[in-house]
Scaffold this active site. Sequence first.
Site, PDB file in Angstrom:
ATOM      1  N   ASN A 133       0.834  -1.224  -0.043  1.00  0.00           N
ATOM      2  CA  ASN A 133       0.096  -0.001  -0.013  1.00  0.00           C
ATOM      3  C   ASN A 133       0.907   1.204  -0.125  1.00  0.00           C
ATOM      4  OD1 ASN A 133      -2.096  -1.806  -0.013  1.00  0.00           O
ATOM      5  ND2 ASN A 133      -2.973  -1.319   2.130  1.00  0.00           N
ATOM      6  N   THR A 178     -14.348  38.162 -32.148  1.00  0.00           N
ATOM      7  CA  THR A 178     -15.314  37.922 -31.049  1.00  0.00           C
ATOM      8  C   THR A 178     -16.500  37.046 -31.823  1.00  0.00           C
ATOM      9  OG1 THR A 178     -16.400  39.777 -30.977  1.00  0.00           O
ATOM     10  CG2 THR A 178     -14.473  39.649 -29.625  1.00  0.00           C
ATOM     11  N   HIS A 179     -16.993  36.274 -31.082  1.00  0.00           N
ATOM     12  CA  HIS A 179     -18.279  35.419 -31.372  1.00  0.00           C
ATOM     13  C   HIS A 179     -17.855  34.860 -33.064  1.00  0.00           C
ATOM     14  CE1 HIS A 179     -20.696  37.698 -28.693  1.00  0.00           C
ATOM     15  NE2 HIS A 179     -19.956  38.540 -29.061  1.00  0.00           N
ATOM     16  N   SER A 300      -6.864  12.688 -48.721  1.00  0.00           N
ATOM     17  CA  SER A 300      -8.118  11.786 -48.786  1.00  0.00           C
ATOM     18  C   SER A 300      -7.884  10.844 -49.739  1.00  0.00           C
ATOM     19  CB  SER A 300      -9.387  12.930 -49.064  1.00  0.00           C
ATOM     20  OG  SER A 300     -10.348  12.107 -49.755  1.00  0.00           O
ATOM     21  N   LYS A 306      -7.768  17.109 -51.496  1.00  0.00           N
ATOM     22  CA  LYS A 306      -7.760  17.380 -49.971  1.00  0.00           C
ATOM     23  C   LYS A 306      -6.456  17.658 -49.318  1.00  0.00           C
ATOM     24  CE  LYS A 306     -11.028  17.634 -47.328  1.00  0.00           C
ATOM     25  NZ  LYS A 306     -11.918  16.708 -46.870  1.00  0.00           N
ATOM     26  N   ASN A 308      -5.972  17.409 -45.236  1.00  0.00           N
ATOM     27  CA  ASN A 308      -6.620  17.564 -43.992  1.00  0.00           C
ATOM     28  C   ASN A 308      -5.910  17.860 -42.745  1.00  0.00           C
ATOM     29  OD1 ASN A 308      -9.111  17.054 -45.192  1.00  0.00           O
ATOM     30  ND2 ASN A 308      -8.579  14.768 -45.141  1.00  0.00           N
ATOM     31  N   TYR A 340      -6.743   2.273   2.106  1.00  0.00           N
ATOM     32  CA  TYR A 340      -6.425   1.779   0.536  1.00  0.00           C
ATOM     33  C   TYR A 340      -7.727   0.610   0.458  1.00  0.00           C
ATOM     34  CZ  TYR A 340      -4.675  -0.852  -3.201  1.00  0.00           C
ATOM     35  OH  TYR A 340      -4.518  -1.553  -4.159  1.00  0.00           O
ATOM     36  N   GLN A 345      -6.494   0.720  -7.491  1.00  0.00           N
ATOM     37  CA  GLN A 345      -5.714   0.054  -8.688  1.00  0.00           C
ATOM     38  C   GLN A 345      -6.015   0.632  -9.886  1.00  0.00           C
ATOM     39  OE1 GLN A 345      -3.974  -3.956  -8.456  1.00  0.00           O
ATOM     40  NE2 GLN A 345      -5.524  -4.521 -10.132  1.00  0.00           N
ATOM     41  N   LYS A 348      -4.458   4.149 -12.253  1.00  0.00           N
ATOM     42  CA  LYS A 348      -3.163   3.921 -13.038  1.00  0.00           C
ATOM     43  C   LYS A 348      -3.701   4.244 -14.693  1.00  0.00           C
ATOM     44  CE  LYS A 348      -0.967   1.477  -9.551  1.00  0.00           C
ATOM     45  NZ  LYS A 348      -2.157   1.466  -8.933  1.00  0.00           N
TER      46      LYS A 348
HETATM   47  N1  ARG Z   1      -1.435  -3.453  -7.613  1.00  0.00           N
HETATM   48  C1  ARG Z   1      -2.060  -2.601  -6.405  1.00  0.00           C
HETATM   49  C2  ARG Z   1      -2.514  -1.359  -6.899  1.00  0.00           C
HETATM   50  O1  ARG Z   1      -2.406  -0.966  -8.023  1.00  0.00           O
HETATM   51  C3  ARG Z   1      -0.891  -2.482  -5.421  1.00  0.00           C
HETATM   52  C4  ARG Z   1      -1.291  -2.532  -3.916  1.00  0.00           C
HETATM   53  C5  ARG Z   1      -2.060  -3.560  -3.495  1.00  0.00           C
HETATM   54  N2  ARG Z   1      -2.223  -3.573  -2.185  1.00  0.00           N
HETATM   55  C6  ARG Z   1      -3.036  -4.689  -1.579  1.00  0.00           C
HETATM   56  N3  ARG Z   1      -3.088  -4.464  -0.353  1.00  0.00           N
HETATM   57  N4  ARG Z   1      -3.515  -5.554  -2.319  1.00  0.00           N
HETATM   58  O2  ARG Z   1      -3.070  -0.757  -6.155  1.00  0.00           O
END
Ligand code: ARG
Length: 485
Positions: A133, A178-179, A300, A306, A308, A340, A345, A348
Site C-alpha cells: 500500500n 469575437t463570436h 483523402s 484534400k 486535411n 486503501y 488500482q 493508473k
Molecule cells: N496493484 C496494487 C495497486 O495498484 C498494489 C497495491 C496492492 N495492495 C493490496 N493490499 N492488495 O493498487
Amino acid sequence: MAKRTTSSKRTPSSKGTAPAKQAANSLWGGRFQAGPAAIMMEINASIGFDKRLYRQDIAGSLAHCAMLVKQGLITPKEGKAIAGGLNTILREIEDGKFRFDPKLEDIHMHVETRLTELIGKAAGRLHTARSRNDQVATDFRLWVRDAIDRIDAGLADLQARLLARAEQHADTVMPGFTHLQAAQPVTLGHYLMAYVEMVGRDRGRFQDARKRLNLSPLGSGALAGTSLPIDRRDTARALGFEAPTANSLDGVSDRDFAIEFLSAAALCAVHLSRFAEEIVIWCSAQFRFIALSDAFTTGSSMMPQKRNPDAAELVRGKVGRILGAQNALLVTLKGLPMTYGKDMQEDKEPTFDAADSLELCIAATAGMVSDFTANETRLRESAGEGYTTATDLADWCVRKLDIPFREAHHIAGRAVRIAEAEGKPLEALKLEQLQSIEPRITRDIFSVLGVENSVKSRVSLGGTAPKNVRAEIVRWRKLLKRKQA
Ligand code: ARG
C-alpha cells in the site's frame, strides 16, 4: 497504453469460475489453501499496465533497502545482495529480458519474486516495515512527478517555438474575432503570445500540483505505520521528496495528487484544443489564413484535392479521454472509505493514458507551430473586412473631439451603415460623408482607419501594438531562461 496481458488466456469453457491451476500465492498465501479462480486472477492482475512503474518501484526499493541497512534492520551484506539483485532486475526489464506473468499480480510482486530467484532468502527481508500500500502510493507519486517534469519540458519547448513565430509575425496584421465575427485588427504575433500566456499558466498549475505531490508516503506501512525503527526522512530524501507525509492513513489512501495532475492536464489539453480548432479553421479553403506542410497533413483516399489537418483534429479530439481520465479518478475515489481499497488500482490506466495523450498533443502542437506558413496577404486583406476599424473611428472622436464614447459609438455606427450601403470599406468614405454625421470630423480621422495604424495605436498595456508584442517577447525570453535555470 499498455495492453492487458490476461484476457486472451481465458477459455469460454472455464467460465472463469474454476480455480486456476495454481497453489496459494507465494507472497501472501500463508492462510490460503487453494489458488484463485481464473476470473479472480484476471480482475485482480494489474501487471498489464503497472509494469510501467518498474523504474519507480525499483528506485523505491533501493531507497528502502539502504535505509533498512542504516537502521540496522537488515545487515549490510543482505542490503548489498538486495541492491545488486534489484539492479539486475532493472537491467533485465530495460533489455526486454524480464518475464511478466499475470499470476504474479502486479509490479511489486514481480520484482520481489524475481529478487528471490536471484538472491534467495535475503530477498524476504526487503519487505520489512513496508506494505504494497505505501509502496504503490510511493511509486505512483514518483511516476506522476516524472510525467509532470516531461510535460513541463514539452510545454517550455512549445513556448519557445511560439515566441519564435510571434517574433517573426509581430507586424503581421490579421483580423481578431469575437463570436467568430471580425472584431478588430490584431497581429498574428499578439495572437501567438496569448498562447504563450496560457501555456505559462498551465506550467504553473503543473508546478503547484508537483509541490503538493512531492511528499513521501513510504513507511506508512499498510495503513498504521510500523513498530520497527525506520527512518522515513531518509527514504524521502533519497527519492527526492520534500519530506515524508505526516499521516499514515492519508499517505496510503489518497490519490488527490493524481487528480490534481489530471486536472492540470485537462485544462492544458483544453488550451491546446482551442488552438487546434483555430488551426483547423484557418487551414480551410474559406479562410486560407495559414497552411500546414505535408509533414502535418494527410490526404483523402477519394478527393485528390484534400489536405486535411489531422494532427490538429486529433489534438482537439484527445481532450475527451483526458477529461474522462480526471472524471474517472474522481468517481473512483468518491465514496471510498479510508484507507486503501483495491478500487484504487484503477487509478493508473487513466492516468497513464492521459499523460501519454497530453505529451503527444504537446509535441504535435509544437510541430505545427513551427510548421505553419502564414498567408500574410490574405490575413491583411481580411483584417479590414467587416469594418474592423469602426472602434478606431469612435476612439478618434473621443480623443480629438472630446465626445462621450457612447455618442462616438453611434457616429461610427452610422459611418458603417453608409459604407455598407455603398459596399465600401470605411477608409473609402469621403470626408464630407463623415462630416454629414459629425461636422467637426477632419481629414486626420483617416490616419486611424487603416488596419496597420489601428494595430499600431493599440499601445495600452497588453494591447496588440507590434512594439508591445516585441517587448512581451523579450520579457518572456528572460522568464523562460530563469525557469529553466
Ligand atoms: N496493484 C496494487 C495497486 O495498484 C498494489 C497495491 C496492492 N495492495 C493490496 N493490499 N492488495 O493498487
